[in-house]
Structures are given as C-alpha cells and as structure tokens.
Motif scaffolding. Structure first.
Motif, PDB file in Angstrom:
ATOM      1  N   SER A  44       0.811  -1.223   0.000  1.00  0.00           N
ATOM      2  CA  SER A  44       0.000   0.000   0.000  1.00  0.00           C
ATOM      3  C   SER A  44       0.840   1.266   0.000  1.00  0.00           C
ATOM      4  O   SER A  44       0.361   2.339   0.336  1.00  0.00           O
ATOM      5  CB  SER A  44      -0.953   0.000   1.208  1.00  0.00           C
ATOM      6  N   GLY A  47       2.641   5.810   2.207  1.00  0.00           N
ATOM      7  CA  GLY A  47       1.799   6.487   3.194  1.00  0.00           C
ATOM      8  C   GLY A  47       1.969   7.993   3.183  1.00  0.00           C
ATOM      9  O   GLY A  47       1.437   8.686   4.058  1.00  0.00           O
ATOM     10  N   ASN A  50      -2.744   8.934   0.398  1.00  0.00           N
ATOM     11  CA  ASN A  50      -3.648   7.811   0.617  1.00  0.00           C
ATOM     12  C   ASN A  50      -3.908   7.058  -0.678  1.00  0.00           C
ATOM     13  O   ASN A  50      -4.617   7.555  -1.562  1.00  0.00           O
ATOM     14  CB  ASN A  50      -4.962   8.328   1.219  1.00  0.00           C
ATOM     15  N   LYS A  52      -5.756   4.602  -1.205  1.00  0.00           N
ATOM     16  CA  LYS A  52      -7.151   4.168  -1.358  1.00  0.00           C
ATOM     17  C   LYS A  52      -7.912   5.116  -2.284  1.00  0.00           C
ATOM     18  O   LYS A  52      -8.869   4.701  -2.946  1.00  0.00           O
ATOM     19  CB  LYS A  52      -7.848   4.072  -0.005  1.00  0.00           C
ATOM     20  N   ARG A  53      -7.479   6.358  -2.352  1.00  0.00           N
ATOM     21  CA  ARG A  53      -8.103   7.287  -3.288  1.00  0.00           C
ATOM     22  C   ARG A  53      -7.985   6.766  -4.717  1.00  0.00           C
ATOM     23  O   ARG A  53      -8.893   6.948  -5.544  1.00  0.00           O
ATOM     24  CB  ARG A  53      -7.426   8.659  -3.173  1.00  0.00           C
ATOM     25  N   ASP A  56     -10.077   3.276  -5.172  1.00  0.00           N
ATOM     26  CA  ASP A  56     -11.511   3.577  -5.263  1.00  0.00           C
ATOM     27  C   ASP A  56     -11.900   4.003  -6.675  1.00  0.00           C
ATOM     28  O   ASP A  56     -13.033   3.749  -7.115  1.00  0.00           O
ATOM     29  CB  ASP A  56     -11.892   4.687  -4.284  1.00  0.00           C
ATOM     30  N   SER A  77      -0.329   2.811   3.619  1.00  0.00           N
ATOM     31  CA  SER A  77      -1.784   3.034   3.639  1.00  0.00           C
ATOM     32  C   SER A  77      -2.549   1.807   4.132  1.00  0.00           C
ATOM     33  O   SER A  77      -3.758   1.686   3.892  1.00  0.00           O
ATOM     34  CB  SER A  77      -2.284   3.429   2.239  1.00  0.00           C
ATOM     35  N   GLU A  80      -5.981   2.137   5.835  1.00  0.00           N
ATOM     36  CA  GLU A  80      -7.157   2.571   5.078  1.00  0.00           C
ATOM     37  C   GLU A  80      -8.025   1.402   4.625  1.00  0.00           C
ATOM     38  O   GLU A  80      -9.115   1.611   4.098  1.00  0.00           O
ATOM     39  CB  GLU A  80      -6.719   3.371   3.842  1.00  0.00           C
ATOM     40  N   PHE A  81      -7.554   0.173   4.841  1.00  0.00           N
ATOM     41  CA  PHE A  81      -8.250  -1.002   4.327  1.00  0.00           C
ATOM     42  C   PHE A  81      -8.677  -1.927   5.462  1.00  0.00           C
ATOM     43  O   PHE A  81      -7.991  -2.036   6.484  1.00  0.00           O
ATOM     44  CB  PHE A  81      -7.344  -1.748   3.341  1.00  0.00           C
ATOM     45  N   ASP A  82      -9.803  -2.601   5.253  1.00  0.00           N
ATOM     46  CA  ASP A  82     -10.362  -3.461   6.304  1.00  0.00           C
ATOM     47  C   ASP A  82      -9.588  -4.761   6.476  1.00  0.00           C
ATOM     48  O   ASP A  82      -9.515  -5.301   7.582  1.00  0.00           O
ATOM     49  CB  ASP A  82     -11.826  -3.787   5.990  1.00  0.00           C
TER      50      ASP A  82
END
Length: 260
Positions: A44, A47, A50, A52-53, A56, A77, A80-82
C-alpha cells in the motif's frame, strides 16, 4: 487514465494496474489485481498520500491488501483497508514496528529527495508508520483465488524474515517485492535476515514455470525475463567464490546488483 498529483497509474492489462510513487527517491510500486468479487492490492505504498483514493477510482470491488513485507514504504496506507495479510515471520514488525530501526531514521528517509508536491497532511517530522494486527497470515504455496485468476504465495525470506513474492498463475506475472529490482542493490536486512536466505529465495523464483513478466516494487516497472537466467549465473558465482556473507560488498550483474 487517472491524473493524480502524487500517484502514477499504469495499466499492465485490463485488470492489473501499477500504482507508483515516482515523486519519492524510492520509486515505490504497488499493484492492484482485479478479480471477480474482490481485488488484491499488493502493498500500500509509502503512506505519504492515501492510495485508497486511487483504488476507489479503479474498482468498486472490495480491496484486500497482501503484503510483500513489512518495511514502512510498503505498508503506508494499510490502515485505510479493512483486510490486510502478512506472512507470520513479519507479523511482529507489523504489530509493533521494526526493532532497532529508530523513528528518527524512518522520518529522515521518508522526507528526503521528494520531487513532487506532497499533500498538506504529510509532515516528515510527525510521520508515523502503520502498526496493527493483520486480518490473516500468509503461507508458502498458499493459493489465493480471485475468481478469474489464482495467485500463489511464495515465501522468499532474505530482505525480511517474512518477505513473500506473488505469482499470478493465470497471467504469468511474478511480483517480486524487494527480492528483485534494478537500479539500486538488493540487500538482506541486517541483522534480521541472512545473505544465505536471500540467495536461496532468488534461486527459488528461478524455478517457477510459466513466468511471462516480472514486476519489482521499486525503480523500473517491468524487468526482462532474461534476468532469471542471470540470477542463476550470479548465484553460482557468489557461492563458488564464498561471497554469500555480510561484508563482501556490492556484487554487480547484468540488470541487477546485490549488496552484502
């Protein structure tokens, strides 16, 4: 495809993407592999921003993070994830940080030689590496089904105790993390790993059948398949000359180098 101030997105195929951070001296690549019902994010990033932007924008699928190893430039990052996964031998580092690596050094490395504007939320002096418990643990030869493709986990210690590579059997893509890249030397992380581990892991990836493309996690995106034959020659040379030990320096080969 995506015009972003920090991340560069490059399409490998219609369901595989490299997400790169060329504005930082480490030139880190993370990889998004789309399946049918879920997506796999290999690492990821730093850092600094982000990631995840970006994921997504690339997929509506739930994204799960699979970690090559727990150095800070690969887990930035994760929070930012489950769901995040790591090999058992790197779990301690994920949960509690890397023993012997001071936060002052981490902050110095994360903040130097940056060539792109960083987000206002990023401050090297307060940068804090991710720490947390993984959702699950990875094992050697574990197969990860994504629906339209199967990924095999390969435990390849040497750069870190729990370093893994990922082989996309369906497409022949080998994601080598920090086991193999070009431009700067590959190295065994002292004192938690050994040169012998690193060489054994490099040898391991040369024995995989069906590799069509190789993607390291730093520098050049995509390495030639011929590098696998060069690795075999390098291993023979290093072992024959008793060089597989700390203190022997940098050993240069065609397309890569190794530092002990």
């Amino acid at each position: 495809m995506i015009n972003d101030p920090w991340f560069t997105v490059q399409q490998i195929d219609s369901r595989t993407f490299a997400i790169s951070e060329y504005g930082h001296w480490e030139k880190v690549h993370s990889f998004l592999l789309l399946g049918v019902e879920r997506a796999m994010l290999i690492d990821s990033g730093l850092g600094i921003d982000n990631i995840k932007r970006i994921t997504d924008q690339l997929t509506p699928l739930p994204v799960e993070v699979f970690t090559t190893h727990v150095h800070v430039d690969h887990i930035g990052s994760h929070g930012e994830f489950d769901k995040v996964y790591v090999h058992e031998r790197d779990r301690e580092w994920l949960e509690n940080g890397i023993s012997g690596l001071p936060i002052t050094q981490i902050r110095k490395d994360i903040g130097r030689d940056i060539t792109k504007p960083t987000p206002k939320s990023f401050h090297p002096s307060t940068y804090q590496p991710f720490q947390g418990k993984p959702s699950g643990l990875l094992e050697d030869q574990q197969r990860i089904p994504l629906g339209n493709r199967v990924i095999t986990v390969l435990h390849t210690p040497g750069h870190s105790p729990g370093h893994v590579c990922f082989f996309d059997e369906t497409n022949g893509y080998l994601f080598t993390g920090d086991l193999l890249y070009d431009t700067t030397p590959i190295y065994a992380f002292y004192p938690s790993t050994s040169p012998e581990d690193l060489i054994a892991s490099l040898e391991k990836i040369t024995m995989i059948n069906g590799v069509n493309s190789i993607f390291g996690s730093h520098h050049t995106l995509g390495l030639p398949i011929s590098i696998l034959e060069e690795i075999k020659l390098a291993i023979t040379h290093l072992r024959k000359n008793n060089l597989v030990k700390f203190g022997t320096g940098i050993h240069k080969f065609q397309g890569f180098s190794i530092q002990f």
